[in-house]
Design a protein around this motif. Sequence first.
Motif, PDB file in Angstrom:
ATOM      1  N   THR A 107       5.066  83.370  90.181  1.00 20.10           N
ATOM      2  CA  THR A 107       5.311  83.984  91.486  1.00 20.10           C
ATOM      3  C   THR A 107       6.348  83.208  92.281  1.00 20.10           C
ATOM      4  O   THR A 107       7.227  83.796  92.923  1.00 20.10           O
ATOM      5  N   THR A 144       2.433  90.963  91.649  1.00 15.10           N
ATOM      6  CA  THR A 144       2.052  92.266  91.109  1.00 15.10           C
ATOM      7  C   THR A 144       0.787  92.729  91.817  1.00 15.10           C
ATOM      8  O   THR A 144      -0.102  91.935  92.095  1.00 15.10           O
ATOM      9  N   ASP A 145       0.722  94.003  92.094  1.00 13.70           N
ATOM     10  CA  ASP A 145      -0.357  94.535  92.931  1.00 13.70           C
ATOM     11  C   ASP A 145      -1.611  94.796  92.105  1.00 13.70           C
ATOM     12  O   ASP A 145      -1.575  95.584  91.157  1.00 13.70           O
ATOM     13  N   VAL A 149      -2.270  97.869  89.382  1.00 13.79           N
ATOM     14  CA  VAL A 149      -2.503  97.457  87.998  1.00 13.79           C
ATOM     15  C   VAL A 149      -3.851  97.944  87.496  1.00 13.79           C
ATOM     16  O   VAL A 149      -3.970  98.533  86.423  1.00 13.79           O
ATOM     17  N   SER A 170      -2.611  89.744  88.185  1.00 12.06           N
ATOM     18  CA  SER A 170      -2.461  90.563  89.388  1.00 12.06           C
ATOM     19  C   SER A 170      -3.590  90.317  90.384  1.00 12.06           C
ATOM     20  O   SER A 170      -3.387  90.423  91.598  1.00 12.06           O
ATOM     21  N   ARG A 331      11.382  89.387  87.370  1.00 11.86           N
ATOM     22  CA  ARG A 331      10.110  89.458  86.656  1.00 11.86           C
ATOM     23  C   ARG A 331      10.281  89.036  85.190  1.00 11.86           C
ATOM     24  O   ARG A 331       9.458  88.304  84.648  1.00 11.86           O
ATOM     25  N   GLY A 360       4.471  94.835  85.375  1.00 11.79           N
ATOM     26  CA  GLY A 360       4.293  94.124  86.646  1.00 11.79           C
ATOM     27  C   GLY A 360       4.504  95.066  87.817  1.00 11.79           C
ATOM     28  O   GLY A 360       5.564  95.062  88.456  1.00 11.79           O
ATOM     29  N   LEU A 361       3.515  95.883  88.106  1.00 12.03           N
ATOM     30  CA  LEU A 361       3.653  96.925  89.123  1.00 12.03           C
ATOM     31  C   LEU A 361       3.523  96.360  90.534  1.00 12.03           C
ATOM     32  O   LEU A 361       2.708  95.488  90.797  1.00 12.03           O
ATOM     33  N   ARG A 362       4.331  96.897  91.431  1.00 13.17           N
ATOM     34  CA  ARG A 362       4.216  96.568  92.850  1.00 13.17           C
ATOM     35  C   ARG A 362       3.555  97.722  93.567  1.00 13.17           C
ATOM     36  O   ARG A 362       3.704  98.877  93.155  1.00 13.17           O
ATOM     37  N   SER A 393       8.203 101.557  91.124  1.00 17.76           N
ATOM     38  CA  SER A 393       7.232 100.833  90.308  1.00 17.76           C
ATOM     39  C   SER A 393       6.036 101.708  89.948  1.00 17.76           C
ATOM     40  O   SER A 393       5.636 101.788  88.783  1.00 17.76           O
TER      41      SER A 393
END
Length: 422
Positions: A107, A144-145, A149, A170, A331, A360-362, A393
């Motif tokens: 991060t 990442t959220d 996720v 996440s 990322r 790696g979703l936001r 994303s």
Amino acid sequence: MELYTTFSILLVVAAAFSYLNFRFLHLPGTIGLMALALLSSLALVALGWMGVPAVLQVANVVRTIDFHTVLMQVMLSFMLFAGGLHLDAGSLGRQRLPVLILSTLGTLLSTTLVATSLYVTLPLFDLPLDFIYCLLFGALISPTDPIAVLGILTRAGIEKPLEIKIVGESLFNDGVGVVIFATVLSVAQGGAEAVSGWSVLGLFLREALGGVGLGLGLGYGGALLLRSIDNYKVEVLLTLALVMGGTTLATSLHTSGPLAMVMAGIIVGHQGRRDMSDVTQEYIDKFWEILDEIFNALLFVLMGLQILVLDITPLYLLVGLLAVGLVLFARLVSVGLPLAVLSLHRQFTENSLTILTWGGLRGGISVALALSLPPTMPRDLLVGITYVVVVFSILVQGLTIGPLATYLQHKQPKRPDSPKAQ
């Protein structure tokens, strides 16, 4: 009464969109809800340009909702506890080193890379930005959220060890991201001279380690209470009280509530189940699953409706699309370097880097942090860029991560005599 009316409208909209998605679109729940809300918002924007007065009323309803407060102080704790509760603690323990490194050093590295690339790129669009504000964007967009996720990747058919890495990372790196964001924000507001290295260290210890410590205490205390009785009604009530009381306690102690809830959920899910009857386990699991689904539905509908009140100009949209590439590159590097080091001591599947990068979703946390910025900062620009990255994303990466994982797993040669990859 106004709060009740607003919540009722949101719940009705979420239920209607859930039905339409399940009945006709057949998309993953979170993606379908956000897509429908986004399309509805764009249609309302078009009607607003045509002078339809009712659109203003809808926008006013959305504007009265403090997205940052609703998500960060109300919904997030419930959803993170539910995620931790259903996470396989044994599998997470085996992947603890990659999860720890990705959620901390990864991060930090991503924050720096995103900030530097944005600082260099924005002047090309006649939008020069101080580096401290670029760091703010890097801090809010790098984690990442966990909500996105958990709602998407767990249904994507990814290999279990890799899924645990992504979900575990996440769940923990949002707390790290919030600490970084809070530190950079304090520097941006008071100047570098107002923040010393000791104050940054103190903030990290109080927020991150304090949150983990509080979560451990709440988790083991809650597990002890749950194992001492056998009454599913009381036990469900105890888990609910643990989340609400624990979040309030974390706020008063100025520690990380999200990290506390993740730890509490993992421990209750692992330790609390040992002497739990099958009936109690079923009721607790179903209660938190339903609660999680309701909050997820409300969150992604709210995210889609935000387009009604955000000022996203064509230039901001263009910069946001460029930022998508910058964030994905950051990322890739922030995941690739730790994996390269870790691979010296353990073996990973060939597709780990690709899946971890694209997976790696936001999501809502990034939007909530951006919306918390004061108006004295370049808030509209950062919010606009953040929203574009998050929409891409969720809709693009979220829709394609499952097929991508399937394709890569079929393409990967099977070598039964090779050491077991992680």
